[in-house]
Each structure stands twice: as structure tokens, then as C-alpha cells.
Design a protein around this motif. Structure first.
Motif, short mmCIF file in Angstrom:
data_model
loop_
_atom_site.label_atom_id
_atom_site.label_comp_id
_atom_site.label_asym_id
_atom_site.label_seq_id
_atom_site.Cartn_x
_atom_site.Cartn_y
_atom_site.Cartn_z
N MET A 1 22.71 31.92 31.10
CA MET A 1 24.12 31.85 30.83
C MET A 1 24.82 33.02 31.49
O MET A 1 24.35 34.14 31.44
N GLY A 2 25.94 32.74 32.11
CA GLY A 2 26.70 33.77 32.80
C GLY A 2 27.73 34.43 31.90
O GLY A 2 27.77 34.22 30.69
N SER A 3 28.57 35.23 32.52
CA SER A 3 29.71 35.84 31.84
C SER A 3 30.92 35.64 32.75
O SER A 3 30.78 35.42 33.95
N LEU A 4 32.10 35.74 32.17
CA LEU A 4 33.33 35.49 32.93
C LEU A 4 34.05 36.79 33.20
O LEU A 4 34.25 37.61 32.30
N SER A 5 34.44 36.97 34.46
CA SER A 5 35.18 38.17 34.85
C SER A 5 36.42 37.79 35.64
O SER A 5 36.54 36.67 36.16
N TYR A 6 37.34 38.73 35.73
CA TYR A 6 38.58 38.56 36.47
C TYR A 6 38.81 39.83 37.26
O TYR A 6 38.80 40.93 36.70
N THR A 7 38.98 39.69 38.57
CA THR A 7 39.23 40.82 39.44
C THR A 7 40.55 40.60 40.15
O THR A 7 40.83 39.50 40.63
N ALA A 8 41.38 41.65 40.20
CA ALA A 8 42.67 41.53 40.88
C ALA A 8 43.05 42.86 41.50
O ALA A 8 42.77 43.93 40.94
N THR A 9 43.70 42.78 42.63
CA THR A 9 44.37 43.93 43.23
C THR A 9 45.81 43.85 42.76
O THR A 9 46.46 42.81 42.94
N ILE A 10 46.30 44.92 42.14
CA ILE A 10 47.62 44.86 41.52
C ILE A 10 48.46 46.07 41.90
O ILE A 10 47.94 47.16 42.18
N SER A 11 49.77 45.86 41.85
CA SER A 11 50.70 46.97 42.04
C SER A 11 50.73 47.81 40.77
O SER A 11 50.27 47.37 39.71
N LEU A 12 51.31 48.96 40.87
CA LEU A 12 51.39 49.85 39.71
C LEU A 12 52.19 49.21 38.58
O LEU A 12 51.94 49.47 37.40
N PHE A 146 42.02 46.74 40.94
CA PHE A 146 42.24 47.69 42.01
C PHE A 146 43.74 47.95 42.00
O PHE A 146 44.52 47.10 42.42
N VAL A 147 44.13 49.10 41.48
CA VAL A 147 45.54 49.41 41.30
C VAL A 147 46.05 50.16 42.53
O VAL A 147 45.52 51.21 42.91
N VAL A 148 47.09 49.59 43.13
CA VAL A 148 47.69 50.13 44.36
C VAL A 148 48.89 51.00 43.95
O VAL A 148 49.70 50.56 43.14
N PRO A 149 49.02 52.19 44.50
CA PRO A 149 50.14 53.05 44.12
C PRO A 149 51.45 52.59 44.77
O PRO A 149 52.04 53.25 45.62
N LYS A 150 51.89 51.42 44.35
CA LYS A 150 53.11 50.82 44.89
C LYS A 150 53.77 50.03 43.76
O LYS A 150 53.09 49.33 43.02
N VAL A 151 55.08 50.14 43.66
CA VAL A 151 55.85 49.36 42.71
C VAL A 151 56.58 48.29 43.51
O VAL A 151 57.31 48.61 44.44
N VAL A 152 56.34 47.02 43.19
CA VAL A 152 56.92 45.92 43.97
C VAL A 152 58.10 45.25 43.27
O VAL A 152 58.81 44.46 43.89
N GLY A 153 58.31 45.52 41.99
CA GLY A 153 59.50 45.08 41.30
C GLY A 153 59.57 43.63 40.85
O GLY A 153 60.55 43.21 40.27
N GLY A 154 58.54 42.84 41.08
CA GLY A 154 58.55 41.45 40.64
C GLY A 154 57.56 40.63 41.44
O GLY A 154 57.04 41.08 42.47
N GLY A 155 57.33 39.41 40.98
CA GLY A 155 56.39 38.52 41.66
C GLY A 155 55.51 37.79 40.66
O GLY A 155 55.97 37.41 39.58
N VAL A 156 54.25 37.64 40.99
CA VAL A 156 53.27 36.99 40.11
C VAL A 156 52.50 38.08 39.39
O VAL A 156 51.81 38.89 40.01
N ARG A 157 52.64 38.08 38.08
CA ARG A 157 51.98 39.10 37.28
C ARG A 157 50.46 38.90 37.28
O ARG A 157 49.98 37.77 37.26
N ALA A 158 49.73 39.99 37.28
CA ALA A 158 48.27 39.93 37.25
C ALA A 158 47.76 39.46 35.89
O ALA A 158 46.72 38.82 35.81
N LEU A 159 48.47 39.80 34.84
CA LEU A 159 48.10 39.39 33.48
C LEU A 159 49.22 38.53 32.90
O LEU A 159 50.40 38.86 33.05
N PRO A 160 48.87 37.45 32.23
CA PRO A 160 49.88 36.52 31.75
C PRO A 160 50.57 36.99 30.48
O PRO A 160 50.01 37.74 29.69
#
Length: 187
Positions: A1-12, A146-160
């Protein structure tokens, strides 16, 4: 049996994609690309939505010329060895080409539970829209950002919206370019 993970590169400010649909601001340096390559040892299955699959389809075939670095060739080799499950109601089997990806039209939580139960290792759900129901349902065990030191101000959120999680930091690294890697596990 596996496990479930979520990886994302995100803005600050918590976005995986900005309001213009761009995510190139999070392109990995060679050092961070190596981290992605190293973590693939644990992953046996990738679950992707349509957009993410079409983006990652690039890795399904190595170019004939010398344009790829050794690390890119290795990433491609490892990507091709994964079980790929594409969740899309608009793609067809013909859209998947000759790769080994499996198409499912509706990724229900029970279907995802079965994918994880059948997996030999870690199942990574890739893409914030595809991952959202599993995150809200508390099915994801590991979160890697992976948190990028950039503020993008909107878009698709990494977490719902609606996700309520107690997480424990199990690993963190900062890099010379200001990126931070944060690995959290559900508490």
C-alpha cells in the motif's frame, strides 16, 4: 500500500500559478531540479489533471540531439518509469499518445483511495486543482512545497479553500536563490 503526497512550487503568497496563468517564475535552478530528481526515488505513481499532464508530456520522450543535460535525461527516464494516471473528462486515449499513461474521466475519492492502496510506493498527486478534493478530505499525508520568494498577487492557489489540516514540519532547506523547501506531514 502506498501513501499520498502533494508537491507544489508556490509563490510566497500561496499561488501555484499567477493570475496570467504563468508559473515560470518558479522554474527550478539546477540545484532544485536535482532535489526533484532525488525525491522521485520514492514515487511510484503520479496522478495528474489535464493541464499538468500536457505540461509534463514533454518528459515522455528524450530529444535526439544533445540539448538535454544529464540530470534532465535522468528525470525523463524516471518519469517514463512511473505509473501515470491522468484525470480528465476532456482528453481522449488518443491525446495520451503512445505513452503508458492511463486515463480516468472522473477522479473520485474512492478511486483515488484505490490507486493509493494498489501503489507500490508513494503516489504523488500533481496540480492544485486535481489535488484539492483529496487535500480537503484529509487524504494527503505529505506536503512538499518549494516556496519562491515572489508575491504574485493572485491566480490558482496551491491549497484549496476549506482545507483544515494540522501539519508537522519534517524537513526544511533554504537555497542560495532564496527558494525554501518545506516538507510537512499530516499530524
Amino acid at each position: 500500500m502506498g501513501s499520498l503526497s502533494y508537491t507544489a512550487t508556490i509563490s510566497l503568497d500561496g499561488y501555484a500559478v499567477d493570475a496570467d496563468g504563468d508559473f515560470q517564475w518558479g522554474a527550478p535552478t539546477p540545484e532544485i531540479f536535482q532535489v526533484h530528481l532525488d525525491r522521485m526515488h520514492e514515487v511510484s505513481t503520479e496522478v495528474l489533471g489535464r493541464n499538468t499532464y500536457l505540461l509534463m508530456k514533454y518528459w515522455e520522450a528524450e530529444p535526439d540531439d544533445e540539448e538535454w543535460a544529464d540530470a534532465e535525461r535522468e528525470f525523463s527516464r524516471r518519469w517514463q518509469a512511473l505509473e501515470l494516471i491522468v484525470a480528465s473528462s476532456t482528453l481522449t486515449h488518443d491525446d495520451l499518445g503512445s505513452g503508458t499513461a492511463r486515463l480516468i474521466s472522473d477522479l473520485t475519492l474512492p478511486a483515488l483511495e484505490q490507486i493509493v492502496a494498489d501503489a507500490a510506493g508513494e503516489v504523488e498527486i500533481f496540480g492544485p486543482t486535481t489535488a484539492a478534493p483529496a487535500i480537503v478530505a484529509g487524504m494527503v499525508r505529505d506536503f512538499r512545497f518549494f516556496v519562491v520568494p515572489k508575491v504574485v498577487g493572485g491566480g490558482v492557489r496551491a491549497l484549496p479553500d476549506g482545507a483544515r489540516l494540522d501539519l508537522k514540519l519534517v524537513e526544511s532547506t533554504t537555497y542560495d536563490n532564496g527558494f525554501a523547501y518545506l516538507h510537512y506531514r499530516r499530524g
